[in-house]
Design an enzyme around this catalytic site. Structure first.
Site: not given
Ligand SMILES: CC(C)C(=O)C(=O)O
Length: 528
Positions: A14-15, A142, A144, A177, A205, A207
């Site tokens: 997905r990501d 989630y 975001e 994000t 999560h 990045h």
């Protein structure tokens, strides 16, 4: 000490697929999911975003069919949206059991992107969660832009979480994000939420925009998250996500109280598969999975490995299905060469070892590294060139190859101490070189042998900068023999093979002349 289980959720499909230019086919997605769950043993996989395309629908359907047959269905998840149930219908038709509902984790996003109030947003979210539950679909939520939410609208985040914990959901996911968190902020924000909501399952999560993905994951686990989102090779939007391989290694090596179920030995296979399917090359220096990361280049390191493992660290390549290598190049030295010889089951005496080392250094000066696969070629080149001293020497040459013109060669060759310069054309550069050579030999009344076979090889698995081995077979009126040349340039390797031939022929002629003289002397004697 009792260890906390940390769930690993892989979001490569997905990501990871949001890496610019990447799109996995249905069968690639299915193969990756199977490897992730069965070999790497991740706890959960996020395989797509709902509603994206028909192709995505088919991929998800193929995955849920396989997962149903193999008992993995509850571990397959899809990103969904607050869209009046459109995502839910899509997921239901694709056979999905778990939705990861994308909502707004910062007031900034909520106000300027959705143009809604918190109350409106929460109401819609509650409705989607309820609709999903009615279809037997479980929900993770989630938030975001949560990291900016914590920085700039912490009251909104608190209000939202107070609402969420009352909903029938399994997990709350806290994304950085835009990859803007520092490790200390990650620790502080997650610790605060852990304290306030001790019973909630939080995923983190990360990045990697500042290359802090792995560091932030480490801090998130220390601060008490229950799960991590990771991707194979760190694929993902912009600079990608926290890479699975590195995150697994730091958790296993640096956190005594955390436990993950990942099979480290499968990491490399999965990384290579994803590299092939995605077409995104793994950088050679990428920790754990890059081509160079278990290669010692400096001779001092190889020497230290022989002396009480002086350069030991816990990141042993074997853990990840890899092997330590010792590079051969200008900085490698004897210890590296010996390590490679051991690996190949070869042993050389001191004198030959010195010569091989010298040759490797010379070659290393021309090209960055010489591989272990090149070594047998180098050894045989050196050992065969011992057989004759070179009375014929190609001092210099210029080879020309230009589009629309015949290739040509100018050579300067020393034959028994005398220098000859010739220029000739040919069908290729090597042919032109041979024609020039023939002219020089004609002046000496020597006939060259005929070239009857020409063979070029590079070491198996090498790339275009590999060493070339050219073997040429020659025929004189007396015999057929082969010579070999080695260089990173193919024509140069052929010229080296030719120079060896010239010396062999010369030596043979000398031997012949000597035995003719002996014959004459014997005859004279006889006559006497
Ligand atoms: C889709 C969302 C959750 C995301 O990947 C992010 O916020 O980083």
């Amino acid at each position: 000490m009792e260890r906390r289980k940390i769930e690993i959720m892989d979001t490569t499909l997905r990501d990871g697929e949001q890496t610019s230019g990447v799109s996995f086919s249905v069968s690639e997605k299915l193969t990756i999911v199977q490897l992730l769950l069965e070999k790497l043993r991740v706890d959960r996989v996020e395989v797509a975003s709902a509603r994206v395309s028909q192709g995505e629908f088919e991929a998800v359907k193929a995955i849920t069919n396989w997962a149903t047959d193999n008992g993995y269905l509850d571990r397959v998840e899809v990103l969904s949206f607050v869209d009046n149930g459109v995502s839910i219908t899509w997921m239901q038709q694709a056979g999905v059991n778990v939705q990861n509902l994308l909502t707004k984790g910062s007031l900034n996003h909520l106000t300027h992107q959705l143009r809604k109030t918190p109350e409106q947003h929460f109401k819609e979210i509650a409705s989607v969660i309820e609709q999903a539950a009615q279809q037997g679909i479980r929900t993770n939520v989630y938030l975001e832009d949560w990291s900016n939410g914590m920085r700039h609208s912490p009251d909104y985040v608190s209000e939202y979480l107070d609402f969420l914990i009352l909903q029938p959901i399994d997990r709350i996911m806290l994304p950085d994000t835009l990859g803007v968190l520092t490790p200390s902020e990650t620790f502080a924000y997650i610790s605060a939420l852990r304290k306030r909501y001790p019973e909630i399952h939080f995923d983190f999560h990360a990045h990697n925009d500042y290359d802090l993905g792995t560091a932030n994951v480490l801090e998130a686990v220390k601060a008490g998250v229950n799960g991590l989102h990771l991707t194979v090779n760190g694929m993902g939007e912009r600079a990608g996500n926290a890479p699975l391989a590195s995150a697994v290694a730091v958790i296993n090596d640096f956190l005594d109280d955390a436990e993950i179920g990942i099979q480290e030995s499968a990491i490399y296979t999965v990384s290579k598969l994803v590299e092939n399917f995605s077409g995104v090359r793994i950088p050679a220096n990428k920790p754990i999975v890059g081509d160079n990361v278990f290669t010692q280049t400096a001779g001092i390191h190889a020497d230290g490995d022989n002396k009480n493992n002086l350069y030991f660290n816990d990141l042993l390549p074997e853990r990840f299905g890899r092997k330590r290598k010792y590079a051969l190049g200008k900085t490698s030295g004897k210890a590296n060469i010996e390590k490679n010889l051991q690996e190949l089951g070869l042993k050389l005496n001191e004198e030959d070892l010195k010569k091989v080392t010298q040759r490797v250094i010379e070659l290393g000066d021309k090209k960055e590294t010489v591989t272990m696969d090149d070594l047998p070629y180098i050894i045989s080149d050196i050992l065969t060139s011992k057989a004759h001293d070179e009375k014929i020497f190609v001092e210099s040459y210029v080879l020309n190859h230009a589009k629309g013109l015949r290739p040509s060669a100018t050579i300067a060759i020393r034959i028994n101490g005398q220098l000859f310069e010739e220029h000739a054309q040919g069908d290729g550069q090597f042919d032109a070189f041979m024609n020039a050579l023939t002219m020089a030999y004609a002046k000496n009344n020597i006939q060259l042998p005929n070239l009857i076979d020409y063979n070029v090889r590079i070491a198996p698995g090498s790339s275009s900068d590999a060493l070339c081995e050219t073997t040429i077979t020659w025929k004189t009126s007396e015999r057929t023999f082969s010579t070999r040349g080695l260089d990173s340039d193919q024509t140069v390797s052929a010229i080296k093979a030719t120079q060896k031939m010239l010396n062999i022929v010369l030596n043979a002629n000398i031997r012949q002349e000597t035995s003719d003289m002996r014959y004459e002397v014997r005859n004279t004697r006889h006559e006497m």
